[in-house]
Write a protein that holds these residues in place. Structure first.
Motif, PDB file in Angstrom:
ATOM      1  N   UNK A 284       0.788  -1.320   0.019  1.00  0.00           N
ATOM      2  CA  UNK A 284      -0.064   0.083  -0.024  1.00  0.00           C
ATOM      3  C   UNK A 284       0.822   1.328   0.181  1.00  0.00           C
ATOM      4  N   UNK A 285       2.022   1.284   0.885  1.00  0.00           N
ATOM      5  CA  UNK A 285       2.686   2.465   0.887  1.00  0.00           C
ATOM      6  C   UNK A 285       3.394   2.896  -0.534  1.00  0.00           C
ATOM      7  N   UNK A 290       5.294   7.100  -3.854  1.00  0.00           N
ATOM      8  CA  UNK A 290       5.476   7.896  -5.343  1.00  0.00           C
ATOM      9  C   UNK A 290       5.036   9.122  -5.193  1.00  0.00           C
ATOM     10  N   UNK A 291       3.719   9.156  -4.838  1.00  0.00           N
ATOM     11  CA  UNK A 291       2.918  10.351  -4.472  1.00  0.00           C
ATOM     12  C   UNK A 291       3.937  11.752  -3.779  1.00  0.00           C
ATOM     13  N   UNK A 292       4.302  11.187  -2.696  1.00  0.00           N
ATOM     14  CA  UNK A 292       5.341  12.125  -2.058  1.00  0.00           C
ATOM     15  C   UNK A 292       6.416  12.297  -2.796  1.00  0.00           C
ATOM     16  N   UNK A 298      11.094  14.449  -7.043  1.00  0.00           N
ATOM     17  CA  UNK A 298      12.344  13.301  -6.659  1.00  0.00           C
ATOM     18  C   UNK A 298      11.920  12.153  -7.594  1.00  0.00           C
ATOM     19  N   UNK A 299      12.995  11.842  -8.385  1.00  0.00           N
ATOM     20  CA  UNK A 299      12.983  10.578  -9.232  1.00  0.00           C
ATOM     21  C   UNK A 299      13.103   9.450  -8.544  1.00  0.00           C
ATOM     22  N   UNK A 303      10.432   2.347  -7.089  1.00  0.00           N
ATOM     23  CA  UNK A 303       9.291   2.642  -6.446  1.00  0.00           C
ATOM     24  C   UNK A 303       8.273   3.004  -7.472  1.00  0.00           C
ATOM     25  N   UNK A 304       8.376   3.573  -8.536  1.00  0.00           N
ATOM     26  CA  UNK A 304       7.538   3.611  -9.694  1.00  0.00           C
ATOM     27  C   UNK A 304       7.114   2.562 -10.390  1.00  0.00           C
ATOM     28  N   UNK A 305       8.006   1.584 -10.693  1.00  0.00           N
ATOM     29  CA  UNK A 305       7.557   0.291 -11.254  1.00  0.00           C
ATOM     30  C   UNK A 305       6.672  -0.546 -10.274  1.00  0.00           C
ATOM     31  N   UNK A 306       7.432  -0.636  -9.042  1.00  0.00           N
ATOM     32  CA  UNK A 306       6.915  -1.350  -8.024  1.00  0.00           C
ATOM     33  C   UNK A 306       5.121  -0.739  -7.713  1.00  0.00           C
TER      34      UNK A 306
END
Length: 337
Positions: A284-285, A290-292, A298-299, A303-306
């Motif tokens: 869930x996090x 990613x939104x944060x 911040x790239x 995290x983006x692909x997860x």
């Protein structure tokens, strides 16, 4: 003698209650399940989460949050991160005026992108000097067996951190202090997301080189986000950063790594969720992290692909291709020198 309420009778809540008892404290453990409360009080065991582990007599379990919280010095919050706001709102009228509120949770709240200490401050309406965090490479089963372990007690007030350190220091559980709450919480939250990716890679049959790459580049993501939010970069080289990341990405005891590994072996997200008994916080996090990151420009490619795999149906094969085909970068980028 320190008196503490541990709110949550899962594996780490129970074992941290045991640590507090072994450090000389008196603990009331709140649980929502009558059978667990009864088993702890009558049989000195939480068989659902820590079978075979004898719990101390100075730990008493209760179903009543008012009983748990009455007159305590520390309120230790050990519920799933996405339920914190609801639970703490209900407990707020019961909180002792001077108690320190301690977070064991490692997540980012969906919708608000708040760290757990921020949720605690907001909901309980307390200053940051009364909010602390415990974070580090700590697996409940190993600590329950009194295997040597270490953690960080973080609070913006150094004296509060030192008092918490003394309250939970034992011969087998060594505690260090830190005033960088932001860094300690981010390390604990984002490492779960990275561990999901490491688990997927392991499930696909990839080896140590891939794991080392993901851990190292995952640490770079954590450091970039932390720097943007005002954390101390040194924190990420410590127990709450690299230590927790390595443990969570490497151990078969890691819920998040195991969750990812099952996905990599071909199980669907629904199948893995069905067989996962305890909360894998990174699932869930990942979207909240990613939104944060996007809010602060911040790239964070891992995290983006997860997040895309967990929440938007991206095939695992496509996720791997996206990570490996990114444009060339210097190893250190996006972090202030």
């Amino acid at each position: 003698m320190n008196r503490a309420a541990v709110m949550g009778s899962g594996s780490f809540g129970t074992v941290f209650a045991k640590v507090l008892c072994d450090a000389g404290g008196e603990v009331r453990l709140w649980g929502r399940r009558p059978e667990i409360v009864k088993a702890i009080n009558e049989g000195r065991e939480n068989a659902d989460y820590l079978p075979g582990v004898e719990l101390p007599e100075t730990m008493r379990a209760t179903l009543d949050p008012a009983e748990a919280l009455q007159g305590v010095d520390y309120v230790v919050l050990a519920v799933p991160s996405q339920t914190l706001r609801e639970n703490l709102s209900a407990w707020k009228p019961l909180l002792p005026e001077s108690a320190v509120l301690v977070s064991l949770m490692k997540g980012i709240e969906l919708g608000t992108c708040r760290r757990m200490s921020e949720v605690i401050q907001e909901v309980a309406d307390v200053p940051q000097e009364r909010v602390a965090v415990i974070s580090g490479p700590n697996f409940a089963r190993e600590i329950a067996a009194r295997q040597p372990a270490a953690s960080v007690a973080a609070c913006t007030d150094a004296e509060t951190a030192r008092r918490l350190q003394a309250a939970c220091m034992t011969p087998y559980f060594r505690v260090y202090t830190n005033t960088d709450v932001i860094g300690c919480e981010l390390g604990g939250a984002v490492k779960n997301v990275i561990a999901l990716c490491v688990g997927i890679a392991a499930g696909l049959g990839f080896g140590d080189s891939t794991r080392a790459m993901l851990i190292t580049r995952g640490l770079a993501e954590i450091a970039r986000l932390g720097t943007a939010l005002g954390a101390d970069q040194h924190t990420f080289a410590g127990l709450a950063g690299l230590g927790d990341l390595v443990a969570t990405c490497s151990s078969p005891l890691s819920r998040n790594r195991t969750f990812g590994e099952n996905l990599g072996r071909g199980m669907t997200l629904e199948q893995v969720t069905a067989v996962t008994r305890q909360t894998a916080e990174g699932v869930k996090s990942s979207e909240a992290v990613l939104e944060l990151a996007r809010k602060h420009s911040v790239e964070m490619p891992i995290t983006e692909v997860v997040a895309a795999v967990m929440h938007h149906g991206m095939p695992i094969s496509e996720a791997g291709y996206l990570l490996m085909s990114r444009s060339p970068k210097p190893e250190r980028y996006g972090v202030d020198e």
